[in-house]
Design a protein around this motif. Structure first.
Motif, mmCIF file in Angstrom:
data_model
loop_
_atom_site.group_PDB
_atom_site.id
_atom_site.type_symbol
_atom_site.label_atom_id
_atom_site.label_comp_id
_atom_site.label_asym_id
_atom_site.label_seq_id
_atom_site.Cartn_x
_atom_site.Cartn_y
_atom_site.Cartn_z
ATOM 1 N N MET A 91 33.987 27.945 28.392
ATOM 2 C CA MET A 91 33.688 26.512 29.005
ATOM 3 C C MET A 91 32.190 26.407 29.372
ATOM 4 O O MET A 91 31.668 26.248 30.521
ATOM 5 N N PRO A 92 31.229 26.504 28.455
ATOM 6 C CA PRO A 92 29.647 26.681 28.534
ATOM 7 C C PRO A 92 29.251 25.508 29.159
ATOM 8 O O PRO A 92 28.395 25.641 30.055
ATOM 9 N N VAL A 93 29.693 24.307 28.870
ATOM 10 C CA VAL A 93 29.178 23.002 29.276
ATOM 11 C C VAL A 93 29.472 22.875 31.048
ATOM 12 O O VAL A 93 28.731 22.672 31.886
ATOM 13 N N THR A 94 30.761 23.269 31.289
ATOM 14 C CA THR A 94 31.260 23.127 32.646
ATOM 15 C C THR A 94 30.509 24.286 33.446
ATOM 16 O O THR A 94 29.928 23.817 34.608
ATOM 17 N N PHE A 95 30.592 25.335 33.041
ATOM 18 C CA PHE A 95 29.863 26.358 33.786
ATOM 19 C C PHE A 95 28.411 26.304 33.894
ATOM 20 O O PHE A 95 27.763 26.562 34.732
ATOM 21 N N THR A 139 43.044 28.615 39.527
ATOM 22 C CA THR A 139 42.897 27.862 40.756
ATOM 23 C C THR A 139 42.074 28.949 41.802
ATOM 24 O O THR A 139 41.414 28.548 42.875
ATOM 25 N N TYR A 140 41.969 30.280 41.664
ATOM 26 C CA TYR A 140 41.487 31.323 42.465
ATOM 27 C C TYR A 140 40.264 32.010 41.834
ATOM 28 O O TYR A 140 40.083 32.082 40.687
ATOM 29 N N ILE A 141 39.388 32.326 42.620
ATOM 30 C CA ILE A 141 38.051 32.898 42.182
ATOM 31 C C ILE A 141 38.360 34.096 41.230
ATOM 32 O O ILE A 141 37.517 34.201 40.333
ATOM 33 N N TYR A 142 39.278 34.979 41.553
ATOM 34 C CA TYR A 142 39.528 36.337 40.704
ATOM 35 C C TYR A 142 39.896 35.804 39.554
ATOM 36 O O TYR A 142 40.064 36.554 38.538
ATOM 37 N N GLN A 143 40.361 34.506 39.067
ATOM 38 C CA GLN A 143 40.782 34.296 37.914
ATOM 39 C C GLN A 143 39.743 33.651 37.002
ATOM 40 O O GLN A 143 40.127 33.459 35.708
ATOM 41 N N LEU A 144 38.588 33.807 37.495
ATOM 42 C CA LEU A 144 37.581 33.248 36.400
ATOM 43 C C LEU A 144 36.840 34.041 35.748
ATOM 44 O O LEU A 144 35.735 33.631 34.919
ATOM 45 N N ASP A 145 37.212 35.328 35.505
ATOM 46 C CA ASP A 145 36.376 36.201 34.993
ATOM 47 C C ASP A 145 36.184 35.691 33.325
ATOM 48 O O ASP A 145 37.118 35.399 32.626
ATOM 49 N N GLY A 146 34.835 35.560 32.769
ATOM 50 C CA GLY A 146 34.662 35.393 31.320
ATOM 51 C C GLY A 146 34.914 33.954 31.205
ATOM 52 O O GLY A 146 34.676 33.724 29.814
#
Length: 511
Positions: free
Chosen positions: A377-381, A365-372
């Protein structure tokens, strides 16, 4: 086709939602059929909306349901502006419902959730099809009541606090909006509150009480502006991020905030009228409030490290783009406001659903957790990248159309405050680039991410531990809406002429 088709898209979802509330037994056979029933219902309702819009292409259609008292009527009317909002809601709702099925699969009390979710569709259509200020106000109040259980759905302490804030702000805003309703009726040139392009005020009597009516307009603007998260009435919106993502997406992209912005457009161009409001101190006040909100919301979004709350502050900023267009009080100002209203709906629902997909699959849920996460999740991102570039106002994306039109309308207005608005829009675009591309960079290039960024508040370790090691894109029920929204963003950006021709006609009629 009978004019009753104007009432069906409003009452069919409401009555169906009430029906679902009476099926709380949790019977397995009903649980299996619920998704088919709900999706079939919302698709059928959207087709009814499409038929009503197509059938009314030659002019306005109206239906008086009943009279409350004397000249106070509950009336539906389908004009061009109502068609834009109704068509937008009808397109987005079936896709949002499909997404919600997968997102809410493991939740309890799904029957209550989808009952309120479905009723919200009908009530939002009531706002879109409202033919007068009385009808709009009635459904505006009903929207608060039916969405409150959705905000409270998690039943956590945080959710209760968010629901309380949402209720308090909404009640206060409705009180100010009601003042506007009373005065519009009292000074109406036609004796009713029916929406008329250019306004319904009797200018002779209105000019004798000009400052009083200008004050009433400002109060009503801020009253309806509560749902549009106008500063300083924005605090409920970031708090509401605690609700499930299908709810926050509706709050931020389709139903609640757009209803507030739509009501302000009706109030300004179809009730008071720009001929009465233009060039007055009231115009200066509401335009200043919109510009302050744009700058404030985008700045707060940069500071926020919780992903959904960051998107909430982005909504605070972007909704006031629409209010800025309304406050320009020119024909093209209305056109520009509507173009951003449409573009923002697709951009923000796509962004929120991308965030929800990540939360659903990984618990992050936090920005810093989204690394990589971009590679996992290629479709989502990929869809998030399209939404982010559009929110920034990059050419060839839908967001550019709205921002370009607003800047052009501001220049055409010739006012100093309008020109200052262009500078504020450019500042907000820069902030948008920072707070959206931070997510993208972390997702695709984790080595470039900011190190040591932490969330404000306790519970960070629990949030980190909630993520799953094996993360993939969600099922088709969640990815299909994302792809369609991203495609719509590109379609509007690459070929805006059909939409702009309709919106230009609306601005010319009402301005």
């Amino acid at each position: 086709m009978s004019e009753i088709i104007l009432a069906l898209p409003v009452f069919l979802p409401i009555l169906s939602g009430v029906f679902m509330l009476f099926h709380q037994s949790g019977k397995e056979e009903w649980s299996r059929k619920r998704e088919l029933f709900i999706e079939g219902l919302v698709v059928a309702n959207s087709l009814l909306v499409a038929a009503a819009i197509a059938g009314g292409a030659g002019g306005e259609r109206r239906l008086v349901l009943f009279r409350l008292y004397s000249v106070l009527t509950i009336m539906f009317k389908l004009d061009r502006m109502g068609s834009v909002f109704a068509g937008l809601v009808a397109f987005l709702w079936p896709l949002a419902t499909l997404y919600a099925f997968e997102y809410m699969r493991h939740e309890e009390r799904k029957n209550t959730f989808f009952a309120c979710y479905t009723m919200t569709y009908g009530i939002t259509m009531g706002i879109a099809l409202a033919g007068n200020l009385v009808t709009l106000y009635l459904f505006y109040e009903m929207l608060t009541l039916v969405t409150l259980p959705l905000v409270l759905f998690p039943l956590t302490t945080e959710a209760v606090r968010a629901g309380r804030a949402y209720l308090y702000y909404s009640i206060g805003g409705a009180a100010f909006a009601f003042i506007g309703l009373v005065f519009v009726l009292g000074f109406s040139s036609v004796g009713t509150t029916e929406f008329i392009p250019g306004g319904m005020l009797d200018l002779g009597r209105a000019m004798e009480n000009k400052n009083v009516l200008l004050l009433v307009y400002v109060l009503a603007f801020f009253g309806f502006g509560v749902k549009a998260a106008l500063f300083p009435c924005y605090r409920w919106l970031p708090k509401a991020a605690v609700a499930p993502t299908p709810v926050t997406a509706l709050l931020h992209a389709v139903a609640v905030v757009k209803s507030g912005a739509f009501a302000i457009l009706r109030l300004t161009y179809f009730s008071f009228g720009t001929g009465f409001l233009g060039g007055t101190w009231a115009q200066w006040v509401v335009m200043s409030a919109a510009l302050v909100t744009i700058a404030f919301g985008s700045t707060m979004a940069v500071k926020e490290v919780h992903w959904k709350r960051r998107l909430a502050y982005s909504t605070v900023s972007n909704l006031s783009y629409i209010l800025f267009g309304a406050a320009l009080m020119t024909p093209f100002g209305l056109t520009a406001a509507l173009s951003h209203l449409v573009a923002h709906a697709f951009m923000k629902i796509c962004a929120f659903f991308c965030a929800g997909a990540v939360m659903h699959q990984s618990g992050k849920t936090y920005i810093y957790q989204l690394d990589g996460m971009g590679k996992k999740m290629p479709v989502t991102f990929g869809c998030l990248l399209v939404s982010s570039l559009s929110l920034m106002g990059i050419p060839l994306f839908a967001g550019f159309i709205g921002k370009w039109n607003l800047a052009r309308a501001a220049f055409d207005s010739g006012s100093r405050l309008g020109l200052a608005g262009v500078a504020v829009i450019l500042y907000s675009a820069l902030m948008t680039g920072i707070y959206m591309m931070t997510v993208i960079v972390r997702a695709y290039f984790p080595s470039l991410g900011t190190q040591g960024e932490t969330a404000d508040g306790a519970g960070d370790d629990r949030k980190r531990e909630s993520g799953k090691e094996e993360v993939t894109d969600p099922s088709w029920k969640m990815t299909a809406p994302l792809v369609i929204f991203a495609a719509a963003i590109l379609a509007i950006g690459l070929h805006p002429a059909p939409l702009m021709s309709i919106l230009t006609m609306i601005g010319g009629e009402a301005g």
